[in-house]
Structures are given as structure tokens and as C-alpha cells.
Design a protein around this motif. Structure first.
Motif, PDB file in Angstrom:
ATOM      1  N   PHE A   1      -0.520  -7.223 -17.846  1.00 34.01           N
ATOM      2  CA  PHE A   1      -1.085  -7.736 -16.603  1.00 34.01           C
ATOM      3  C   PHE A   1      -1.429  -9.214 -16.714  1.00 34.01           C
ATOM      4  CE2 PHE A   1      -3.093  -6.824 -12.622  1.00 34.01           C
ATOM      5  CZ  PHE A   1      -2.328  -5.754 -12.210  1.00 34.01           C
ATOM      6  N   VAL A   2      -1.943  -9.644 -17.864  1.00 34.42           N
ATOM      7  CA  VAL A   2      -2.273 -11.062 -18.046  1.00 34.42           C
ATOM      8  C   VAL A   2      -1.026 -11.919 -17.945  1.00 34.42           C
ATOM      9  CG1 VAL A   2      -3.268 -12.778 -19.607  1.00 34.42           C
ATOM     10  CG2 VAL A   2      -4.212 -10.515 -19.542  1.00 34.42           C
ATOM     11  N   ALA A   3       0.117 -11.308 -18.257  1.00 32.72           N
ATOM     12  CA  ALA A   3       1.353 -12.093 -18.234  1.00 32.72           C
ATOM     13  C   ALA A   3       1.616 -12.633 -16.832  1.00 32.72           C
ATOM     14  CB  ALA A   3       2.521 -11.227 -18.703  1.00 32.72           C
ATOM     15  N   ILE A   4       1.183 -11.908 -15.804  1.00 30.02           N
ATOM     16  CA  ILE A   4       1.567 -12.297 -14.441  1.00 30.02           C
ATOM     17  C   ILE A   4       0.918 -13.609 -13.995  1.00 30.02           C
ATOM     18  CG2 ILE A   4       1.691 -11.526 -12.041  1.00 30.02           C
ATOM     19  CD1 ILE A   4       3.550 -10.074 -14.018  1.00 30.02           C
ATOM     20  N   PRO A   5      -0.424 -13.720 -14.034  1.00 28.88           N
ATOM     21  CA  PRO A   5      -0.981 -15.024 -13.636  1.00 28.88           C
ATOM     22  C   PRO A   5      -0.462 -16.163 -14.505  1.00 28.88           C
ATOM     23  CG  PRO A   5      -2.706 -13.571 -14.511  1.00 28.88           C
ATOM     24  CD  PRO A   5      -1.484 -12.737 -14.318  1.00 28.88           C
ATOM     25  N   THR A   6      -0.167 -15.866 -15.759  1.00 31.31           N
ATOM     26  CA  THR A   6       0.359 -16.915 -16.629  1.00 31.31           C
ATOM     27  C   THR A   6       1.752 -17.338 -16.163  1.00 31.31           C
ATOM     28  OG1 THR A   6      -0.833 -15.745 -18.360  1.00 31.31           O
ATOM     29  CG2 THR A   6       0.585 -17.531 -19.044  1.00 31.31           C
TER      30      THR A   6
ATOM     31  N   VAL B   1       7.634  -6.187 -16.298  1.00 29.28           N
ATOM     32  CA  VAL B   1       6.696  -5.892 -17.400  1.00 29.28           C
ATOM     33  C   VAL B   1       6.212  -4.453 -17.346  1.00 29.28           C
ATOM     34  CG1 VAL B   1       5.944  -8.286 -17.750  1.00 29.28           C
ATOM     35  CG2 VAL B   1       4.615  -6.786 -16.241  1.00 29.28           C
ATOM     36  N   MET B   2       6.184  -3.857 -16.149  1.00 32.29           N
ATOM     37  CA  MET B   2       5.768  -2.459 -16.115  1.00 32.29           C
ATOM     38  C   MET B   2       6.820  -1.554 -16.762  1.00 32.29           C
ATOM     39  SD  MET B   2       2.753  -2.073 -15.191  1.00 32.29           S
ATOM     40  CE  MET B   2       2.032  -3.622 -15.661  1.00 32.29           C
ATOM     41  N   ILE B   3       8.095  -1.934 -16.596  1.00 38.03           N
ATOM     42  CA  ILE B   3       9.139  -1.184 -17.308  1.00 38.03           C
ATOM     43  C   ILE B   3       8.918  -1.307 -18.815  1.00 38.03           C
ATOM     44  CG2 ILE B   3      11.618  -1.099 -17.830  1.00 38.03           C
ATOM     45  CD1 ILE B   3      12.108  -2.102 -14.975  1.00 38.03           C
ATOM     46  N   MET B   4       8.675  -2.543 -19.256  1.00 35.19           N
ATOM     47  CA  MET B   4       8.461  -2.740 -20.695  1.00 35.19           C
ATOM     48  C   MET B   4       7.266  -1.951 -21.180  1.00 35.19           C
ATOM     49  SD  MET B   4       8.872  -6.797 -20.893  1.00 35.19           S
ATOM     50  CE  MET B   4      10.378  -7.622 -20.455  1.00 35.19           C
ATOM     51  N   PHE B   5       6.222  -1.955 -20.360  1.00 39.85           N
ATOM     52  CA  PHE B   5       5.015  -1.247 -20.752  1.00 39.85           C
ATOM     53  C   PHE B   5       5.307   0.238 -20.948  1.00 39.85           C
ATOM     54  CE2 PHE B   5       1.777   1.550 -18.911  1.00 39.85           C
ATOM     55  CZ  PHE B   5       0.916   1.554 -19.993  1.00 39.85           C
ATOM     56  N   ALA B   6       5.981   0.863 -19.958  1.00 40.46           N
ATOM     57  CA  ALA B   6       6.213   2.304 -20.032  1.00 40.46           C
ATOM     58  C   ALA B   6       7.117   2.636 -21.222  1.00 40.46           C
ATOM     59  CB  ALA B   6       6.847   2.794 -18.732  1.00 40.46           C
ATOM     60  N   TRP B   7       8.147   1.856 -21.381  1.00 37.18           N
ATOM     61  CA  TRP B   7       9.094   2.063 -22.476  1.00 37.18           C
ATOM     62  C   TRP B   7       8.365   1.929 -23.827  1.00 37.18           C
ATOM     63  CZ3 TRP B   7      14.472  -0.805 -22.107  1.00 37.18           C
ATOM     64  CH2 TRP B   7      15.284  -0.441 -23.184  1.00 37.18           C
ATOM     65  N   GLY B   8       7.580   0.886 -23.944  1.00 41.50           N
ATOM     66  CA  GLY B   8       6.867   0.643 -25.194  1.00 41.50           C
ATOM     67  C   GLY B   8       5.843   1.734 -25.474  1.00 41.50           C
ATOM     68  N   TYR B   9       5.177   2.190 -24.417  1.00 43.45           N
ATOM     69  CA  TYR B   9       4.158   3.220 -24.622  1.00 43.45           C
ATOM     70  C   TYR B   9       4.796   4.518 -25.080  1.00 43.45           C
ATOM     71  CZ  TYR B   9       0.606   6.673 -23.803  1.00 43.45           C
ATOM     72  OH  TYR B   9      -0.259   7.696 -23.983  1.00 43.45           O
ATOM     73  N   MET B  10       5.907   4.883 -24.437  1.00 43.87           N
ATOM     74  CA  MET B  10       6.551   6.135 -24.843  1.00 43.87           C
ATOM     75  C   MET B  10       7.023   6.035 -26.291  1.00 43.87           C
ATOM     76  SD  MET B  10       8.331   7.372 -21.291  1.00 43.87           S
ATOM     77  CE  MET B  10       9.631   6.212 -21.439  1.00 43.87           C
ATOM     78  N   GLY B  11       7.555   4.866 -26.643  1.00 40.23           N
ATOM     79  CA  GLY B  11       7.982   4.681 -28.031  1.00 40.23           C
ATOM     80  C   GLY B  11       6.814   4.801 -28.990  1.00 40.23           C
ATOM     81  N   ALA B  12       5.697   4.167 -28.648  1.00 41.64           N
ATOM     82  CA  ALA B  12       4.546   4.188 -29.548  1.00 41.64           C
ATOM     83  C   ALA B  12       4.005   5.604 -29.697  1.00 41.64           C
ATOM     84  CB  ALA B  12       3.460   3.256 -29.036  1.00 41.64           C
TER      85      ALA B  12
ATOM     86  N   LYS C   1      -4.207 -23.058  -4.792  1.00 39.91           N
ATOM     87  CA  LYS C   1      -5.220 -22.005  -4.858  1.00 39.91           C
ATOM     88  C   LYS C   1      -4.821 -20.903  -5.819  1.00 39.91           C
ATOM     89  CE  LYS C   1      -7.613 -22.577  -0.565  1.00 39.91           C
ATOM     90  NZ  LYS C   1      -7.969 -22.048   0.751  1.00 39.91           N
ATOM     91  N   LEU C   2      -3.521 -20.610  -5.833  1.00 40.39           N
ATOM     92  CA  LEU C   2      -3.059 -19.563  -6.725  1.00 40.39           C
ATOM     93  C   LEU C   2      -3.311 -19.963  -8.183  1.00 40.39           C
ATOM     94  CD1 LEU C   2      -1.881 -16.994  -5.684  1.00 40.39           C
ATOM     95  CD2 LEU C   2       0.395 -17.809  -6.273  1.00 40.39           C
ATOM     96  N   ILE C   3      -3.103 -21.228  -8.474  1.00 44.70           N
ATOM     97  CA  ILE C   3      -3.347 -21.676  -9.852  1.00 44.70           C
ATOM     98  C   ILE C   3      -4.829 -21.589 -10.169  1.00 44.70           C
ATOM     99  CG2 ILE C   3      -3.261 -23.638 -11.418  1.00 44.70           C
ATOM    100  CD1 ILE C   3      -0.674 -24.399 -10.433  1.00 44.70           C
ATOM    101  N   ALA C   4      -5.657 -22.048  -9.240  1.00 45.50           N
ATOM    102  CA  ALA C   4      -7.100 -21.995  -9.469  1.00 45.50           C
ATOM    103  C   ALA C   4      -7.546 -20.556  -9.695  1.00 45.50           C
ATOM    104  CB  ALA C   4      -7.830 -22.602  -8.276  1.00 45.50           C
ATOM    105  N   PHE C   5      -7.082 -19.646  -8.816  1.00 45.27           N
ATOM    106  CA  PHE C   5      -7.509 -18.255  -8.951  1.00 45.27           C
ATOM    107  C   PHE C   5      -6.902 -17.601 -10.183  1.00 45.27           C
ATOM    108  CE2 PHE C   5      -8.524 -18.327  -4.279  1.00 45.27           C
ATOM    109  CZ  PHE C   5      -9.883 -18.239  -4.495  1.00 45.27           C
ATOM    110  N   SER C   6      -5.678 -18.004 -10.530  1.00 42.58           N
ATOM    111  CA  SER C   6      -5.096 -17.356 -11.703  1.00 42.58           C
ATOM    112  C   SER C   6      -5.882 -17.734 -12.954  1.00 42.58           C
ATOM    113  CB  SER C   6      -3.605 -17.665 -11.845  1.00 42.58           C
ATOM    114  OG  SER C   6      -3.419 -19.026 -12.123  1.00 42.58           O
TER     115      SER C   6
END
Ligand SMILES: [Cu+2]
Ligand SMILES: [Cu+2]
Lengths: 551, 357
Positions: free
Chosen positions: A331-336, B99-110, A291-296
Motif C-alpha cells: 500500500f505504501v508503494a502507491i503514494p510513493t 501490487v495486489m496481484i503481487m501481494f496475493a501471489w507472494g502471500y500464497m507462496g509464503a 495536493k496529491l503530493i502534499a497528501f501522499s
């Protein structure tokens, strides 16, 4: 999932002389005018394969040219045309239609237990629109070529004196082919599921094609409108994108990526679907986190509409826009990531067959890990400012487009080949080709990551000597990759003439596509199937009673 | 076949692109020459995270393949687990945090890279992009330079970017700076060069035929050199006609070589060979040229090539167009900022290409 119609010994060799969709009628018109989804799928297969070979040829020319810093083969104008042709053919004529058009058409109705897609005439129209688009693109080459890159960025695309209008219209027509395919599949999934085939009993390939279809229908019109606007602006000088006429070139980028980012998922979701399917069948295990794959898939489809700005981090957007686009991109990275983890967990403790389709799948899993992870590097705002429009990006999207999507397509092709044609290819050659492709691919693109992070810009016909070693390594890799693909084409085509007969259920799958005769009869099932078990329930097959597959 | 192809890189036409850019300690990026070290920091952090996950994924994958590989056709899986909620939560939440760490770090840099500090805006250069050249205007100095620019080390600098035709992008890999140059609006970038040296400036947004040759060299020099009475970009040796011709030849290879040959081969524009004819007494006469005079209602005229005509051709190419196919249809880039002294250097160079009578 089994059915109430175990009419066939699921692993016996096909009965000789039985009528199937391939031999039930013959002659040119029986193909050109066919409404059968399987024949249309095969026509697509031939078409997209030719487009892939053409695009691959352009790629080899590009790589050969870049052997030396000031180029080997072409002048700059010719080089620009050739890299544009490579991109346009690969993206619009090969990758986007490849999996839905060929394998999707072939397998989707089988998996649903349907006789055909819901709208067979529309299906044939989609194919002919694809053909028309492909021919128009070829015509544009004859008319002198086009040199805008596959992105058609304005205002260059408005000023250049080449056949931009023709290729624009080709893209427009190809877009409609894609929209119609999507529409057709949505209706098919909603309306033609076999009795008992609830949404959560659908194979994941169906889910993936379904999510793709939604994207095709919603995103493609934007592309169509955008290329039409470019054509109008070229022909009638209406100021939309041209700053000299009061237009805004950045608006073009927004329009273009509003389609083309979701298009990345139009291309990659079907590949995910194939991999989900193959990982399960060849490990003989239900998918981990079904289900997680389907929803992702659905989550990716939705979020992908909101991240287009990450292609424009250097275009001078406000920092607020940068904030939002970068955040959503991560955010897209997570389901991927969840998908990749789930595939690996499915393989874990499975009964893993190292046959050709599975080897291509494993190659996919490794390459996609690199493609996805390097995408995370690009999502970081400040790093992307450095890497944008360099070979790092080129390498990243080739890991996704070529390494992942094309490899998943090859995997699916090897998986369903016996189902489609009733013959098996030479598996030893297939394994060798897979190895060559894997090595060649990585040799081509790993050097591109390095030179990209050192600043080599993309779309360069000539380059500063600093990067020569990397370019040469990449060119050698491309030759190896080309040889691998050539070998694959060879043994696949050869199998049609002298391949051994395939088993009824070559891999021991339990989805409905494996429970029809091989190749399937014209209307897919001898008796309408009814689904009574959960999806991927391999305990329903008695493997001991089946003979070991040939090849 | 490859033995034939492997050769040393030959000199590329146009500006000398020699500076081999040094590589940083980790061997991935060009050595950083500005203060934007957060780019490298986040790049290597993400890189390390990627390698960790890659090894993890591929390790588990290969381990399973070896361990659980199917040996007989009817072998069943060792386990049929399809769920493990704690595991699924872990592999969702941990990547999310990372990824949230990367996001914050990258945003501050940008933000650091986007918001121009006052000090940099007081030192504003203008970089004008035009297919396929860069022109640089300096703060507090009237002389412009083409395809080469000089910066003072340690001094924050802002570049105002403008394009008069299509999209380009201003990309300085060693400084980690990139910004699209968009016709019809100004863009800006800033940075502080920290190391004296020569650096590549590339055009990173596809802009047509010679996109790959749209190159400039960046010289970062120390304060003394930068402020020398004869500014480094304002050096033009023309004390003798020979030296002037040499300076002219140099400039030719930077700006004009893309369209004009010097050996008679036709290009986008006419070859410069034979523009002048050398007389027996050592003086030069210009050749006869049929032109379309747009300053005079587009009349067709025959003129004699002279200094004035050439200066006009450089500053206002559309004024008199060579009335010959295909040149009459081709447009020449205008170089209005090229002062007369430099054009005279070019003329001296043209004279060295004269046909002898
Ligand atoms: Cu995108
Ligand atoms: Cu450019």
C-alpha cells in the motif's frame, strides 16, 4: 508566489556591502551561541558533511576489504566494527539530521516568510545535542569500537564486550536532537506562516518537512526507550530481550523497527520535498498534482507506522502478521509511485534548465525509480524470504538512502548554495561531478543486486568465491563514487573563496526564499512579506527583464 | 594499484566452499534446487513489471529533457497543466491492481513455505546453531554431523532450528529457504530438494566475529547413497593411525581452525603444536599443562596432557581451563556430540604436530 513587497529587483546581483546574516557579526561566539536559524543550519551543514565524509571513508574501507573472498585489510572483528561504524554514522549522524537540520533550518523560515523558527533556543539545543551525540559515537570508537551493526539486535548486543552502552547513549541523545527539531518545525509551520500563506500555498518542501516532523516526534521516543532498555539490560541484567533471563529477542526487533521503518521516511520525506521544489523551479512549472503530493506525504507518514513487520518476514511471525504487513507494505508503494509520476509529469512540457541542481535532481529521479521498484520486489512475501538479509536488500536501501536521499541533499545544496553564501560554484565541475557520482553509484550497487539475488548474505567479512566478480565491480564503483564526491567537496569549498557572486534570484524561483536579498539579512526580510498569489505561479516573474544568470 | 590486487581467490580457511552454484536461465538467480518455484515465478514477474515502469518513467523523463530543454533564459514552459484527473486515476489504479496481484501471489507462496506438510515433518532434522558452527542431527540415525549435512533427493525435509547463543539465520539460496534461528525457541523450515548436488548453507543473520565463516555444505544425494549401510555422514576412516590423523586433520579444518592454530601461533585458544612430545622410541607423551580444575572447586593444578584430558576438553571445555592468559578468559565451544572415535582421530592429528625430543 509574490508578495506585496517587491522591494528588491529579484534578479539583480546583490548589493555590495549590505549586511547579511553571514557578515552581521563575527567571532567564535557569534556562531557558537547564535540563535539565527541560518547560522544553525550552516553549523549543521558542516557537521553532517563531516559525518558523511567519515561514513563514506568507512564505506570505502569496507569495499576495499571485500576485494578478495577472504578479505584484504582487516580481521573479522575489525571488519565488523567498520561496517557498523559506516551504518551508524550514516544513519544516525548523517541521513536523519542532514536535510532537516541543514537545509530545513536554512530554508523553512524563509519559505514561510518568518524571521526565525518558533523556538530558536530549542533549535540551538538540538544542534548541540546532535554534536554531543556525534562526539559520543566518536568516543565509542576510541573506547574500542562496537560491532553490533547499526541495528543493535539483541541478544548479540547484550553479550558483545564492546562499547555498546556508549553508542546506545549516543543514539539516545541524537534521538532527542531529532525530536526537538521536529517539534520546533511543527510549531513553526503552524504559527509563523506569513499573512496570506495558507496551507495550500505552502511550498512542498515545507509540507515534507512538516510530515517528517510529525514522524520524528512520534517515532523517535520508541528508539530512545529501546536503546535505554538495551543499556539497562547490559548494566543490570534485567531480562527484557535476553532469552537466558526470560526476555525475548524478537521483541527487540519489533521495537527497533517500529521506529526504524518510520525513520526511513524521516530520512526520505525531506528528500521528496527538495525534489518537488527543484523540479518545479527548474521546469518553471507549477507542480503537477500539488495536493496529491502534499497528501501522499501525510499518507506515507501514517501508513509507515504500520509496516515495520516487513523487516521481520523470516523471524517466524504468524502467517496473519505476514499477511497484514505485506499488504500494508504494498500500500505504501502507491503514494510513493504517485509522487514519482507527478514529478515526471511536472517536467513534461516544462522549460527545463539543465543546470547543476537539476542534473542532481534528474539523477535522483532515475535512481529513486530503481530504489522504489526494487522495494516492490522485496515487499512480495515469498521473494523476500529469499532476498532478506542479502546484498539485494543492501543495494535496495542504498538506492534509497545514498542514491536518493544523499543525491536529493546534494541537489538541494546546489540549489540553495547561492542563497546561503551568495556565491556560485563552478557549474561545469558540478555537472562533471554529478555524472561521476551517478556512474560510480550505479556501478557500486547494480552488482550488489545481482549477487544478492544469487544469495550473497550481508555483513560478511569473507565470502565464497562465487561472488568475487560482483564484489570487485562494486569496489571499483565505490572508488569512482568516492572520487565524484571528493570533486564535489572541492568545488563547493573553493566557491566560498573564489566563487562568482550569485544573482539575487539565481534560478528564477517564486517561493519566498527567493524573494529576500541574497544572502538574507539577519531577520530574513527587509519588510514582513504578505502572500497574495498561489504557490508556484511563475507568471508573476518577468523573466525577460531579468538578466541571464552567471556561471 | 589494482593490478596488484587482482589475484585468484585463495582457499579460505575452514570447510571447503568450492561448489560454484549454477545460474538459472535468466541469469539472475541461483538455479533452483527445490520445489519452491513460485519464488522464481514472482521474482521474474515483478522484475518484468519493474523494468516496464522503469523504462516508461525514464523514457518520458529523458524525452522531455531533450525536447523541452530550456534554450534561452526567459523560455516559458510549453504547458502549465497541473491536473489531469483521468491520468491520475489511471496511475493510481493500475499500480494498485498490479501490487495486489503481487501481494496475493507472494502471500500464497509464503504460506506454502511456512506450513510444514506432514510428509516433511516425518523427516525432521535438527540444525543447532552456535557461534559459528552448525550441528545437524538426523532422523533415525544417532551420528551427528558438523558444518555439513546430507539430504535425500526428492524427499521433503523439515529442519527444526535452535540456537544456544545469539540470533542466526538458516539460509539455503538454492532452495529459496531462509529462517531466523532464535535462542530460546524452535523455528522450522521445510523444502523438497529436487536436484542432486552440493549447495551453500549460509548464516544470514549477523552473529558476531565469524558470522561470515558460519558456513555449512549441503549434500543432496540419491536414495541409494543416502541409505548406504555406511551413511555418508558416518564415514570415518581410522583403520591406521595415519588415516585417523588424516580424518582428524580434516575435521580440524572444519571445526577447530577458527580458534586453534597448528603452527604455534596463539589464537583464541592455545596452539596445538607441542601438545604432545615425541619420544626417541616413537611413543608420545603429553606436555605438562597448568589448569584450573572447575570440577574440583577451581583449584590450580598441573596435569599431563592425555587422551582423557583432550576428550574432556572437547565435550566439557569448562571442566579444566588452561590457566594461561588470555586462554583462561576465553570460552571454547563445546562439542558434546563429537564421539570419542572422532576425538581420537583429532588426537592422532595432534600427535603429528608433536615436538621431537
Ligand atoms: Cu521498512
Ligand atoms: Cu551469523
Amino acid at each position: 508566489m509574490t508578495t506585496n513587497v517587491p522591494v528588491i529587483d529579484s534578479h539583480a546581483a546583490p548589493v555590495a556591502g549590505r549586511k547579511n546574516f553571514l557578515n552581521c557579526s563575527s567571532g567564535f561566539l557569534s556562531w557558537a551561541g547564535t540563535l539565527d536559524h541560518k547560522r544553525i543550519g550552516i553549523m549543521y551543514l558542516v557537521g553532517v558533511s563531516l559525518a558523511f565524509l567519515a561514513g563514506g571513508l568507512f564505506a570505502l574501507l569496507v569495499r576495499l576489504h571485500l576485494w578478495k573472498p577472504d578479505g584484504m585489510l582487516f580481521d573479522n572483528v575489525q571488519y565488523n566494527q567498520i561496517f557498523t561504524l559506516h551504518g551508524a554514522f550514516m544513519v544516525f549522524i548523517f541521513v536523519i539530521p542532514a536535510i532537516p537540520g541543514s537545509l530545513g533550518n536554512m530554508v523553512l523560515p524563509l519559505m514561510l516568510g518568518a524571521k526565525d523558527v518558533a523556538l530558536p533556543r530549542l533549535n540551538l539545543l538540538s544542534f548541540y545535542l546532535w554534536l554531543a551525540g556525534a562526539l559520543m559515537a566518536t568516543l565509542a570508537i576510541v573506547l574500542g569500537g562496537f560491532d553490533t551493526g547499526w541495528t543493535f539486535y539483541a541478544p548479540y548486543s547484550l553479550y558483545t564486550d564492546q562499547a555498546v552502552v556508549t553508542i546506545g547513549l549516543a543514539v539516545f541523545v541524537l534521538g532527542f536532537s531529532s525530536i526537538f527539531t521536529g517539534l520546533n518545525f511543527i510549531v513553526t509551520v503552524h504559527k509563523l506562516r506569513a499573512p496570506g500563506l495558507t496551507w495550500f500555498r505552502m511550498p512542498l518542501f515545507v509540507w515534507a518537512i512538516y510530515a517528517t516532523a510529525i514522524l520524528q516526534v512520534l517515532a523517535t521516543p520508541v528508539l530512545g526507550i529501546t536503546v535505554l532498555l538495551v543499556a539497562f539490560e547490559r548494566l543490570y541484567h534485567i531480562g527484557i530481550f535476553d532469552p537466558r533471563l526470560g526476555g525475548d529477542p524478537v521483541l527487540f526487533e519489533h521495537f527497533f523497527w517500529f521506529y526504524s521503518h518510520p525513520a526511513v521516511y524521516i530520512m526520505v520525506l525531506p528528500a521528496f520535498g527538495i525534489v518537488s521544489e527543484l523540479v518545479s523551479v527548474h521546469s518553471r512549472k507549477p507542480l503537477f498534482g500539488y495536493k496529491l503530493i502534499a497528501f501522499s506525504s501525510l499518507a506515507i507518514a501514517i501508513i509507515s507506522f504500520l509496516v515495520w513487520g516487513h523487516h521481520m518476514f523470516t523471524s517466524g511471525q504468524s502467517t496473519y502478521a505476514l499477511f497484514a504487513f505485506s499488504f500494508l507494505t504494498f500500500f505504501v508503494a502507491i503514494p510513493t509511485a504517485i509522487k514519482e509520476f507527478s514529478w515526471v509529469a511536472t517536467i513534461w512540457k516544462g522549460s527545463i534548465a539543465l543546470n547543476a541542481p537539476m542534473l542532481y535532481t534528474l539523477a535522483f529521479l532515475i535512481i529513486f525509480a530503481i530504489g522504489g521498484l526494487t522495494g516492490v520486489i522485496l515487499g512480495a512475501l515469498n521473494v523476500d524470504i529469499h532476498l532478506h538479509d542479502t546484498y539485494f536488500v543492501v543495494a535496495h536501501f542504498h538506492y534509497v538512502m545514498m542514491g536518493s536521499i544523499a543525491l536529493a541533499f546534494f541537489a538541494g545544496l546546489h540549489h540553495w548554495w547561492p542563497k546561503m553564501f551568495g556565491v556560485m560554484y563552478n557549474e561545469t565541475l558540478a555537472k562533471i561531478a554529478c555524472g561521476i557520482i551517478f556512474v560510480g553509484f550505479n556501478t557500486t550497487f547494480i552488482p550488489q543486486f545481482i549477487m544478492g539475488s544469487r544469495g550473497m548474505p550481508r555483513r560478511y567479512a569473507t565470502y565464497v568465491p562465487d561472488y568475487m566478480g560482483f564484489h570487485q565491480a562494486s569496489t571499483i564503483g565505490a572508488m569512482v563514487l568516492g572520487a565524484g564526491v571528493a570533486l564535489m567537496v572541492f568545488y563547493l569549498v573553493a566557491s566560498l573563496f573564489q566563487g562568482k557572486k550569485a544573482m539575487q534570484n539565481q534560478w528564477g524561483g517564486v517561493t519566498l526564499d527567493w524573494l529576500t536579498p541574497t544572502p538574507p539579512p539577519l531577520e530574513n526580510f527587509d519588510e514582513a512579506p504578505v502572500v497574495t498569489t498561489e504557490v508556484y505561479d511563475y507568471s508573476t516573474l518577468d523573466y525577460k527583464a531579468m538578466q541571464t544568470p552567471v556561471a | 594499484m589494482f593490478a596488484l590486487l587482482i589475484q585468484d581467490p585463495v582457499n579460505i580457511n575452514g570447510p571447503d566452499r568450492s561448489p560454484q552454484q549454477a545460474v538459472d536461465a535468466y541469469g539472475q538467480l541461483t538455479k533452483l534446487a527445490s520445489t519452491f518455484s513460485h519464488v522464481d515465478g514472482l521474482f521474474y514477474f515483478t522484475y518484468a513489471v519493474c523494468i516496464f515502469f522503469f523504462v516508461l518513467i525514464v523514457g518520458v523523463l529523458l524525452f522531455s529533457v531533450v525536447k523541452y530543454r530550456r534554450k534561452t533564459w526567459d523560455q516559458l514552459p510549453a504547458s502549465n497543466t497541473t491536473h489531469n484527473t483521468p491520468l491520475e486515476v489511471v496511475w493510481t489504479v493500475i499500480p494498485l491492481i498490479i501490487v495486489m496481484i503481487m501481494f496475493a501471489w507472494g502471500y500464497m507462496g509464503a504460506r506454502d513455505m511456512t506450513v510444514v506438510p506432514l510428509e516433511a515433518s516425518r523427516n525432521t532434522y535438527k540444525a543447532s546453531a552456535k557461534q559459528w558452527n552448525w550441528t545437524f542431527h538426523y532422523p533415525n540415525h544417532p551420528v551427528a554431523s558438523y558444518n555439513e549435512v546430507w539430504l535425500e533427493v526428492g524427499k521433503p525435509v523439515q529442519f527444526l532450528l535452535e540456537s544456544s547463543d545469539v540470533l542466526h539465520a538458516f539460509y539455503l539460496p538454492a532452495m529459496r529457504v531462509k529462517r531466523d534461528v532464535i535462542p530460546g525457541r524452535y523455528q522450522s523450515v521445510w523444502f523438497t530438494p529436487t536436484t542432486v548436488g552440493e549447495y551453500h548453507l549460509f548464516c544470514a543473520e549477523y552473529c558476531g566475529k565469524d558470522h561470515s565463516k558460519m558456513y555449512a555444505k549441503v549434500h543432496v544425494v540419491d536414495t541409494a547413497t543416502f541409505n548406504a549401510p555406511q551413511r555418508p555422514w558416518d564415514q570415518w576412516e581410522d583403520s591406521t593411525p595415519e588415516l585417523a590423523a588424516k580424518s582428524g586433520a580434516n575435521l580440524y579444518s572444519q571445526l577447530c581452525i577458527a580458534c586453534h592454530s597448528v603452527n604455534g601461533t596463539p589464537g583464541v585458544g592455545p596452539s596445538w603444536k607441542g601438545l604432545f612430545i615425541k619420544n626417541a622410541d616413537g611413543t608420545y607423551t603429553g606436555r605438562q599443562r597448568e589448569v584450573i580444575d572447575n570440577t574440583d572447586g577451581g583449584k590450580r593444578k598441573t596435569i599431563t596432557v592425555d587422551d582423557a584430558y583432550i576428550i574432556e576438553s572437547v565435550h566439557l571445555p569448562e571442566a579444566k581451563k588452561v590457566a594461561e592468559e588470555p586462554y583462561v578468559r576465553n570460552a571454547m565451544t563445546a562439542f558434546p556430540d563429537l564421539d570419542e572415535r572422532k576425538v581420537r582421530g583429532l588426537i592422532e592429528y595432534m600427535k603429528t604436530l608433536a615436538d621431537t625430543k
